[in-house]
Scaffold this active site. Structure first.
Site, short mmCIF file in Angstrom:
data_model
loop_
_atom_site.label_atom_id
_atom_site.label_comp_id
_atom_site.label_asym_id
_atom_site.label_seq_id
_atom_site.Cartn_x
_atom_site.Cartn_y
_atom_site.Cartn_z
N GLY A 107 -13.60 -3.82 -0.43
CA GLY A 107 -14.99 -3.39 -0.27
C GLY A 107 -15.40 -2.31 -1.26
N GLY A 140 -11.41 -9.25 -2.98
CA GLY A 140 -11.08 -10.32 -2.04
C GLY A 140 -10.21 -11.45 -2.56
CE LYS A 167 -21.89 -18.38 3.06
NZ LYS A 167 -21.95 -17.66 4.33
NE ARG A 217 -4.12 -1.89 1.80
CZ ARG A 217 -5.01 -2.34 2.65
NH1 ARG A 217 -4.87 -2.08 3.94
NH2 ARG A 217 -6.05 -3.03 2.24
P1 AMP Z 1 -15.57 -15.36 -1.72
O1 AMP Z 1 -14.95 -14.74 -0.50
O2 AMP Z 1 -17.07 -15.34 -1.71
O3 AMP Z 1 -14.99 -14.82 -3.00
O4 AMP Z 1 -15.22 -16.90 -1.64
C1 AMP Z 1 -13.92 -17.37 -1.73
C2 AMP Z 1 -13.86 -18.73 -1.14
O5 AMP Z 1 -14.72 -19.60 -1.83
C3 AMP Z 1 -12.47 -19.35 -1.22
O6 AMP Z 1 -11.94 -19.44 0.07
C4 AMP Z 1 -12.72 -20.72 -1.83
O7 AMP Z 1 -12.04 -21.74 -1.15
C5 AMP Z 1 -14.21 -20.91 -1.67
N1 AMP Z 1 -14.75 -21.85 -2.65
C6 AMP Z 1 -14.58 -21.80 -3.98
N2 AMP Z 1 -15.16 -22.88 -4.56
C7 AMP Z 1 -15.69 -23.63 -3.57
C8 AMP Z 1 -16.40 -24.88 -3.56
N3 AMP Z 1 -16.67 -25.54 -4.66
N4 AMP Z 1 -16.77 -25.34 -2.34
C9 AMP Z 1 -16.50 -24.66 -1.23
N5 AMP Z 1 -15.84 -23.48 -1.19
C10 AMP Z 1 -15.44 -22.96 -2.36
#
Ligand code: AMP
Length: 395
Positions: A376, A353, A197, A35
């Site tokens: 964010g 992220g 999610k 940063r």
């Molecule tokens: P996000 O913070 O929503 O971008 O999610 C990232 C996280 O999603 C990472 O830590 C991945 O390990 C997890 N992830 C990706 N694919 C899968 C999957 N098929 N099952 C469970 N977790 C997952």
């Protein structure tokens, strides 16, 4: 867009909001100076013009004045990175700060104490912002990471500068890159959304459906869509209460002429473990006791073809559990496809992220067009929100 290049800073004092919220170890040493490096071009331009720089930032989330969150810990590192011995003042407002600014000569840099030692910073207090405004002739915002917060130093202070305000180099590049995708992106435009999610990505999906030609869905989100369409997903991650929403997204996409691409096959595992037994299987026929942890080989080929046919690419979220070596292939392959498309002239933006973590981990950082640093703030931009820190400079 007004940037530092719109001004000559000769004999001017620039009050610059930077993001020096850097990690420190137990000895209060900076463990990652990304940063600080990112703010360097802005500071250098101002010094080279013959101006001086007053740097303000927050560090952590102190409750009042807390020694461990003092920015004095980073003075040496900032000096080393900028190449100038940086001065420090132990309050960001008041007589002491004003005196220090008055004594500043062209070519010099002053770092103010942690803004968040005053609760008025995060509450966006106008009086506090006015006091900050006395510390410079021109206000420069170069902190994208906090541009989505209407804090005193990121937003409110701008109203005291009328015309004399602009974006720093870093923030300017972030805005330009997001605009290149969402406002002036060359078609075909492809967005790749992964991560765990649907619920955390839904607002982004809704916003970008109006802008993109292709929407690639991967990662854990996949299984909510597949189950909603009647597929068998075994024990894969799934948000059951979001199935209706998933179908709604697919309907809307169809209406808007957006092609949605879900994985056709996955790497199934019999446990959430790097050493689990694995095999490639159809995405909608995952047996009980098995879960999809990465996209499969057919999907990699599919996504490769779509990415290579795109002129503008946005990537947010990994395609699998990339933290485990055996489920990182989909994410790495996608990084390779995006690299190739970028070499062929496409514009590619990675942001938000875990995709940034993945891009860094696998060394794609300098192979894509731009990697956004503001978690964010980036997500809120993609959601179509107007960031207060950006609006404050533009208005
Ligand atoms: P996000 O913070 O929503 O971008 O999610 C990232 C996280 O999603 C990472 O830590 C991945 O390990 C997890 N992830 C990706 N694919 C899968 C999957 N098929 N099952 C469970 N977790 C997952």
């Amino acid at each position: 867009m007004k940037t530092i290049n719109s001004f000559n800073f000769e004999n001017k004092k620039a009050l610059i909001r930077v993001d020096f919220n850097v990690p420190l170890n137990d000895n209060f040493e900076v463990t990652d100076d990304t940063r600080i490096q990112a703010a360097k071009p802005t500071v250098i331009k101002i010094l080279e013009d013959g101006g001086s720089a007053v740097l303000m930032s927050h560090l952590g989330r102190p409750k009042g004045v807390q020694e461990e969150f003092s920015l004095k810990h980073i003075v040496d590192k900032v000096s080393e990175v900028i190449g100038v011995q940086v001065k420090f003042v132990s309050n960001c407002i008041g007589q002491e700060a004003e005196d220090a600014v008055n004594q500043l000569n062209p070519g010099e840099v002053l770092l103010l104490e942690n803004l968040r030692f005053h609760t008025e910073e995060t509450s966006g207090d106008k009086g506090f912002a006015e006091q900050l405004s006395k510390l410079g002739d021109i206000y420069v915002n170069d902190a994208f990471g906090t541009a989505h917060r209407a804090h005193a130093s990121t937003t409110i202070v701008a109203q005291f500068f009328q015309e004399n305000k602009c974006f720093g180099n870093l923030l300017g590049k972030e805005i330009e890159s997001i605009d290149k995708v969402l406002k002036s992106g060359e078609k075909p435009i492809t967005a790749i959304l992964g991560g765990s999610k649907v619920s955390s990505k839904i607002t982004i999906i809704e916003n970008i459906l109006d802008k993109v030609d292709h929407l690639i869905i991967g990662g854990g989100m996949t299984y909510t869509f597949v189950k909603a369409k009647g597929g068998k997903i075994g024990s894969s991650i799934c948000e059951d209460d979001k199935q209706e929403l998933a179908l709604e997204i697919l309907r809307k996409a169809k209406e808007k002429g957006v092609e949605v691409h879900l994985p056709v096959d996955v790497i199934g595992a019999d446990a959430f473990d790097n050493n689990a037994n694995t095999k490639a299987m159809s995405v909608d026929a995952i047996p009980e006791g098995w879960q999809g942890l990465d996209v499969g080989p057919e999907t990699v080929k599919d996504f490769h073809r779509i990415v290579l046919s795109s002129k503008t690419i946005l990537w947010n979220g990994p395609l699998g559990v990339f933290e485990m070596e055996n489920f990182a292939n989909g994410t790495i392959s996608l990084g390779n496809s995006i690299t190739e498309a970028t070499e062929n002239g496409a514009f590619s933006l990675v942001g938000g992220g875990d995709s940034v973590a993945a891009v860094k981990q696998f060394g794609f950082g300098d192979k894509v067009s731009y990697v956004s640093t503001g978690g964010g703030a980036m997500l809120e931009s993609l959601e179509g929100k107007t960031l207060p820190g950006i609006a404050a400079i533009e208005n």
